[in-house]
Design an enzyme around this catalytic site. Structure first.
Site, PDB file in Angstrom:
ATOM      1  N   CYS A 199       0.864  -1.181   0.000  1.00 21.36           N
ATOM      2  CA  CYS A 199       0.000   0.000   0.000  1.00 21.36           C
ATOM      3  C   CYS A 199       0.904   1.236   0.000  1.00 21.36           C
ATOM      4  O   CYS A 199       2.093   1.138  -0.301  1.00 21.36           O
ATOM      5  CB  CYS A 199      -0.952  -0.009   1.202  1.00 21.36           C
ATOM      6  SG  CYS A 199      -0.100  -0.006   2.802  1.00 21.36           S
ATOM      7  N   THR A 200       0.364   2.391   0.333  1.00 24.46           N
ATOM      8  CA  THR A 200       1.128   3.637   0.231  1.00 24.46           C
ATOM      9  C   THR A 200       2.287   3.715   1.216  1.00 24.46           C
ATOM     10  O   THR A 200       3.440   3.926   0.839  1.00 24.46           O
ATOM     11  CB  THR A 200       0.203   4.854   0.443  1.00 24.46           C
ATOM     12  OG1 THR A 200      -0.899   4.761  -0.457  1.00 24.46           O
ATOM     13  CG2 THR A 200       0.939   6.154   0.208  1.00 24.46           C
TER      14      THR A 200
END
Length: 348
Positions: A199-200
């Site tokens: 994810c980020t």
């Protein structure tokens, strides 16, 4: 009494931030640890970060902390030592933004939430103590070259659309809480394969890795520090970036460029473009991708309807948007919410 909440208008705060002459550093971090009294912890943290002129968005819950902030360069070390004075955060990795102009935030907001990332998990036997193995950039690249590896993007469509790892699977849902069971269903039959979640900044994929192990998958990994940390490690070590395009970020920048590849398209004309914007109509603020030409043509709006509204008298605009629920328009799955409007434009 100490200041524990912002009392100045957003417009004034943004103006002051833009006038600052000292550079700021944009940072993100998170940590799953037990906070017995989130409200008291929140107030203590607000008082101390406010004194260091920190801006940003922080969520506090019994399960830990999730933060995206900016800090003046001269206060960076003091802010770091403040965080490290909290025992569970001592030595915590701080993800420093790659493509940063220091104008990411202009106010400090710290909120107490039920969870630092909404997951919808109600199984009392689930535990974050048993989570996937961390992988760094080099290990990520090696695993991606292994045909026995499946890489799963635990972000939303508007994030995936502008940039993702090669061969990454998108879990098609609007929310992380829906993505978790969907990921399990999508990967059934692959319990023995290498499953990499990313994810980020790492917070969603870390929880997703624990959930996958909880559901019977055996070789689960998650990217340490997410895309932000991966991009930094790739740059420092001179590695090939297996992530292509832009990394969407949840602040004023709306994106960090990782590679020069443009893999998305303007939602109006279809031209290659990966610039996110929010519709300028205050009754909409839809998040979407728009090229410079279409931004001029539609005055930064997502539709002719919004463009027309934008040029109405302010009182009429307020009257029109009374009672409108914008829902998740600002951060949503653009392809599902914007397409009907674009169809209307094409037919006009």
């Amino acid at each position: 009494m100490s200041v524990l909440h912002n009392k100045i208008s957003n417009a004034e705060l943004k103006r002051k931030m833009m006038e600052e002459t000292e550079n700021r550093v944009t940072i993100s971090f998170y940590c799953y640890f037990t906070i017995v009294d989130p409200k008291s912890f929140r107030d203590w943290l607000y008082k101390n970060l406010f004194a260091l002129k920190v801006f940003g968005r922080i969520y506090i819950a019994h399960e830990g902390i999730n933060a995206q902030i900016s800090v003046p360069e001269s206060n960076f070390e003091a802010m770091k030592q403040l965080l490290y004075s909290i025992e569970p955060l001592n030595g915590l990795r701080l993800n420093i933004a790659i493509d940063d102009d220091g104008k990411s935030f202009w106010v400090l907001r710290i909120k107490v939430r039920a969870r630092i990332v909404a997951d919808g998990i109600d199984d009392p036997s689930f535990s974050m103590q048993n989570k996937g193995k961390y992988v760094n950039a080099g290990q990520m690249n090696e695993l991606l070259n292994d045909p026995n590896t499946i890489v799963v993007d635990m972000r939303n469509h508007y994030e995936y659309e502008v940039g993702h790892f090669v061969k990454a699977l998108e879990v098609p849902s609007d929310t992380f809480r829906d993505q978790l069971p969907m990921a399990v269903d999508m990967l059934k039959g692959n319990e023995e394969k290498n499953i990499i979640m990313y994810c980020t900044g790492g917070i969603r994929c870390e929880k997703a890795s624990a959930f996958m192990l909880h559901k019977g998958f055996n070789n689960v990994f998650h990217l340490e520090g997410g895309i932000i940390n991966y991009a930094r490690q790739v740059k420092e070590a001179g590695l090939e970036s297996k992530f292509i395009g832009k990394n969407f970020v949840f602040d004023e920048r709306l994106g960090e460029r990782i590679t020069e590849d443009i893999i998305a398209h303007c939602h109006h004309c279809g031209k290659p473009c990966d610039t996110h914007t929010n519709c300028k109509n205050d009754g909409c603020h839809l998040l979407f991708i728009q090229c410079k030409e279409c931004a001029t043509k539609y005055d930064g709006c997502c539709s002719i309807e919004c463009k027309d509204t934008l040029h109405m008298p302010v009182e009429r605009q307020k009257e029109i948007r009374k009672g409108i629920d914008k829902g998740q328009n600002i951060f949503n799955k653009s392809k599902t919410r914007l397409r009907p409007k674009l169809k209307d434009i094409a037919g006009s």
